[in-house]
Design a protein around this motif. Sequence first.
Motif, PDB file in Angstrom:
ATOM      1  N   ALA A   1      28.033  20.283  22.466  1.00 42.12           N
ATOM      2  CA  ALA A   1      29.270  19.951  23.188  1.00 42.12           C
ATOM      3  C   ALA A   1      29.330  20.667  24.534  1.00 42.12           C
ATOM      4  CB  ALA A   1      30.491  20.313  22.338  1.00 42.12           C
ATOM      5  N   ASN A   2      28.893  21.940  24.553  1.00 42.26           N
ATOM      6  CA  ASN A   2      28.860  22.680  25.826  1.00 42.26           C
ATOM      7  C   ASN A   2      27.883  22.042  26.814  1.00 42.26           C
ATOM      8  OD1 ASN A   2      30.697  24.484  24.813  1.00 42.26           O
ATOM      9  ND2 ASN A   2      29.266  26.181  24.591  1.00 42.26           N
ATOM     10  N   ILE A   3      26.734  21.633  26.305  1.00 42.72           N
ATOM     11  CA  ILE A   3      25.726  21.014  27.177  1.00 42.72           C
ATOM     12  C   ILE A   3      26.234  19.682  27.712  1.00 42.72           C
ATOM     13  CG2 ILE A   3      23.429  19.957  27.197  1.00 42.72           C
ATOM     14  CD1 ILE A   3      22.582  22.115  25.154  1.00 42.72           C
ATOM     15  N   TYR A   4      26.816  18.866  26.835  1.00 41.80           N
ATOM     16  CA  TYR A   4      27.349  17.569  27.277  1.00 41.80           C
ATOM     17  C   TYR A   4      28.418  17.767  28.349  1.00 41.80           C
ATOM     18  CZ  TYR A   4      25.126  15.566  23.089  1.00 41.80           C
ATOM     19  OH  TYR A   4      24.228  15.177  22.133  1.00 41.80           O
ATOM     20  N   SER A   5      29.297  18.729  28.129  1.00 45.56           N
ATOM     21  CA  SER A   5      30.380  18.980  29.079  1.00 45.56           C
ATOM     22  C   SER A   5      29.830  19.401  30.436  1.00 45.56           C
ATOM     23  CB  SER A   5      31.315  20.059  28.537  1.00 45.56           C
ATOM     24  OG  SER A   5      32.284  20.422  29.487  1.00 45.56           O
ATOM     25  N   ALA A   6      28.843  20.297  30.420  1.00 44.12           N
ATOM     26  CA  ALA A   6      28.262  20.780  31.680  1.00 44.12           C
ATOM     27  C   ALA A   6      27.558  19.651  32.431  1.00 44.12           C
ATOM     28  CB  ALA A   6      27.270  21.913  31.390  1.00 44.12           C
ATOM     29  N   LEU A   7      26.806  18.826  31.710  1.00 45.72           N
ATOM     30  CA  LEU A   7      26.081  17.742  32.365  1.00 45.72           C
ATOM     31  C   LEU A   7      27.025  16.674  32.901  1.00 45.72           C
ATOM     32  CD1 LEU A   7      22.994  17.312  29.987  1.00 45.72           C
ATOM     33  CD2 LEU A   7      23.174  18.620  32.110  1.00 45.72           C
ATOM     34  N   LEU A   8      28.083  16.380  32.165  1.00 46.75           N
ATOM     35  CA  LEU A   8      29.067  15.402  32.642  1.00 46.75           C
ATOM     36  C   LEU A   8      29.752  15.901  33.910  1.00 46.75           C
ATOM     37  CD1 LEU A   8      30.770  14.155  29.336  1.00 46.75           C
ATOM     38  CD2 LEU A   8      29.366  12.810  30.912  1.00 46.75           C
ATOM     39  N   TRP A   9      30.104  17.183  33.938  1.00 45.15           N
ATOM     40  CA  TRP A   9      30.766  17.728  35.123  1.00 45.15           C
ATOM     41  C   TRP A   9      29.844  17.664  36.332  1.00 45.15           C
ATOM     42  CZ3 TRP A   9      29.920  21.867  38.459  1.00 45.15           C
ATOM     43  CH2 TRP A   9      30.981  22.160  39.325  1.00 45.15           C
ATOM     44  N   ARG A  10      28.579  18.054  36.150  1.00 47.24           N
ATOM     45  CA  ARG A  10      27.649  18.023  37.277  1.00 47.24           C
ATOM     46  C   ARG A  10      27.385  16.589  37.726  1.00 47.24           C
ATOM     47  NH1 ARG A  10      23.576  23.093  37.012  1.00 47.24           N
ATOM     48  NH2 ARG A  10      22.727  21.966  38.778  1.00 47.24           N
ATOM     49  N   ALA A  11      27.372  15.640  36.799  1.00 46.21           N
ATOM     50  CA  ALA A  11      27.190  14.233  37.174  1.00 46.21           C
ATOM     51  C   ALA A  11      28.371  13.737  38.008  1.00 46.21           C
ATOM     52  CB  ALA A  11      27.015  13.372  35.926  1.00 46.21           C
ATOM     53  N   SER A  12      29.586  14.126  37.607  1.00 46.43           N
ATOM     54  CA  SER A  12      30.766  13.708  38.372  1.00 46.43           C
ATOM     55  C   SER A  12      30.779  14.341  39.751  1.00 46.43           C
ATOM     56  CB  SER A  12      32.044  14.072  37.611  1.00 46.43           C
ATOM     57  OG  SER A  12      32.206  15.482  37.530  1.00 46.43           O
ATOM     58  N   GLU A  13      30.319  15.583  39.854  1.00 49.47           N
ATOM     59  CA  GLU A  13      30.247  16.236  41.153  1.00 49.47           C
ATOM     60  C   GLU A  13      29.174  15.599  42.043  1.00 49.47           C
ATOM     61  OE1 GLU A  13      32.180  19.345  42.310  1.00 49.47           O
ATOM     62  OE2 GLU A  13      33.282  17.967  41.040  1.00 49.47           O
ATOM     63  N   SER A  14      28.084  15.149  41.428  1.00 47.60           N
ATOM     64  CA  SER A  14      27.024  14.488  42.201  1.00 47.60           C
ATOM     65  C   SER A  14      27.529  13.183  42.785  1.00 47.60           C
ATOM     66  CB  SER A  14      25.808  14.234  41.298  1.00 47.60           C
ATOM     67  OG  SER A  14      25.247  15.449  40.859  1.00 47.60           O
ATOM     68  N   GLU A  15      28.370  12.472  42.040  1.00 46.73           N
ATOM     69  CA  GLU A  15      28.936  11.223  42.554  1.00 46.73           C
ATOM     70  C   GLU A  15      29.836  11.474  43.774  1.00 46.73           C
ATOM     71  OE1 GLU A  15      30.975   9.297  39.400  1.00 46.73           O
ATOM     72  OE2 GLU A  15      29.151   8.684  38.357  1.00 46.73           O
ATOM     73  N   ARG A  16      30.414  12.652  43.857  1.00 43.90           N
ATOM     74  CA  ARG A  16      31.270  13.004  44.988  1.00 43.90           C
ATOM     75  C   ARG A  16      30.468  13.573  46.152  1.00 43.90           C
ATOM     76  NH1 ARG A  16      35.432  17.071  42.698  1.00 43.90           N
ATOM     77  NH2 ARG A  16      36.010  17.119  44.908  1.00 43.90           N
ATOM     78  N   GLY A  17      29.129  13.633  46.002  1.00 43.36           N
ATOM     79  CA  GLY A  17      28.287  14.057  47.112  1.00 43.36           C
ATOM     80  C   GLY A  17      27.719  15.448  46.998  1.00 43.36           C
ATOM     81  N   PHE A  18      28.035  16.164  45.900  1.00 39.38           N
ATOM     82  CA  PHE A  18      27.487  17.506  45.724  1.00 39.38           C
ATOM     83  C   PHE A  18      26.149  17.417  45.006  1.00 39.38           C
ATOM     84  CE2 PHE A  18      32.088  17.999  45.913  1.00 39.38           C
ATOM     85  CZ  PHE A  18      32.225  19.003  46.844  1.00 39.38           C
ATOM     86  N   GLU A  19      25.195  18.218  45.446  1.00 38.17           N
ATOM     87  CA  GLU A  19      23.869  18.219  44.838  1.00 38.17           C
ATOM     88  C   GLU A  19      23.625  19.542  44.143  1.00 38.17           C
ATOM     89  OE1 GLU A  19      20.908  17.267  47.680  1.00 38.17           O
ATOM     90  OE2 GLU A  19      21.703  15.266  48.115  1.00 38.17           O
ATOM     91  N   TYR A  20      23.011  19.458  42.937  1.00 37.94           N
ATOM     92  CA  TYR A  20      22.723  20.653  42.164  1.00 37.94           C
ATOM     93  C   TYR A  20      21.241  20.671  41.789  1.00 37.94           C
ATOM     94  CZ  TYR A  20      27.746  21.091  41.772  1.00 37.94           C
ATOM     95  OH  TYR A  20      29.077  21.211  42.065  1.00 37.94           O
ATOM     96  N   LYS A  21      20.758  21.856  41.538  1.00 42.27           N
ATOM     97  CA  LYS A  21      19.331  22.039  41.226  1.00 42.27           C
ATOM     98  C   LYS A  21      19.040  21.556  39.801  1.00 42.27           C
ATOM     99  CE  LYS A  21      19.140  26.101  44.235  1.00 42.27           C
ATOM    100  NZ  LYS A  21      18.866  27.537  44.313  1.00 42.27           N
TER     101      LYS A  21
END
Length: 283
Positions: free
Chosen positions: A263-283
């Motif tokens: 659940a923690n992993i899913y939550s973290a990946l979903l958040w980073r995916a939503s941020e990527s859609e807004r133009g933020f890039e993560y490693k």
Amino acid sequence: MTTTLNTVEKSEMNLSSENDEKEEETTMESSNNNNNNNVNFKLQKPKKRKVNKETYNDVVEKRRRESQEARTMNEASTSSSSLVIPSRDDVVASCTSTSTLILMLGLGARFVVPKLAEMNPLTLGLIKDGVDWKHACLASALAVGVTAGRVAFMSASEDFRKETNDSNKQVLTNLEFPDVLFCAAYPALAEEMLFRGALMPALGGGAVGVLVAGTVFGALHISGERKVSFAVWAATVGILYGATCEYLANGDLFVPICGHALANIYSALLWRASESERGFEYK
């Protein structure tokens, strides 16, 4: 002399008539050109006017999106100005030290009071008499249910959405992908070992153990950007982890540990995916 004058007069008359004819021709040509222009002007097709086909619902939806984008940008600017984003090394070090302390408390309690380990054993369901698909599927379903509940609660509660977003931003912004997996899984192992592996059986298990351990688990999540709404969510999830372990997994600690980590992993990946859609890039 008279003959000469007559000749001159005749030539002047001829020139005059020729000039008159040229003027008439010029006038006729200009008239014809004007007529042609008029004809061309009349033959041009009128341009079609674009008709605005937006309905009332389209206008409402457009304004709703604009309002939401403005609110998101405002929150992002406010959060970025007030939040302190720690470095990758600081996040990993804090996660490691805090989780190790919690894990040692849980393991120490189970070692000192062996009955706790007997009530909620860590059987590692995948190696107990072969593959225990029931426990594996139960852990997966638990993770999916918690993730879906988190998304629904974020949609329903503005406070929880903001607190979750701020917390994720502080923890996940500077992490690389392996760091995300570590910082999601290790705290889940430590917390479940203490709350469901030691505190819950110490309270005798059952409904009392499930409720008290879950409530304490939620209360300890109040820190930094995590406030009341986040604590309510954590307590609810803690009770769900405990009930699943107590009533569906025969006390097997493997189920809440794996469910919590996933659940923690899913939550973290979903958040980073939503941020990527807004133009933020993560490693």
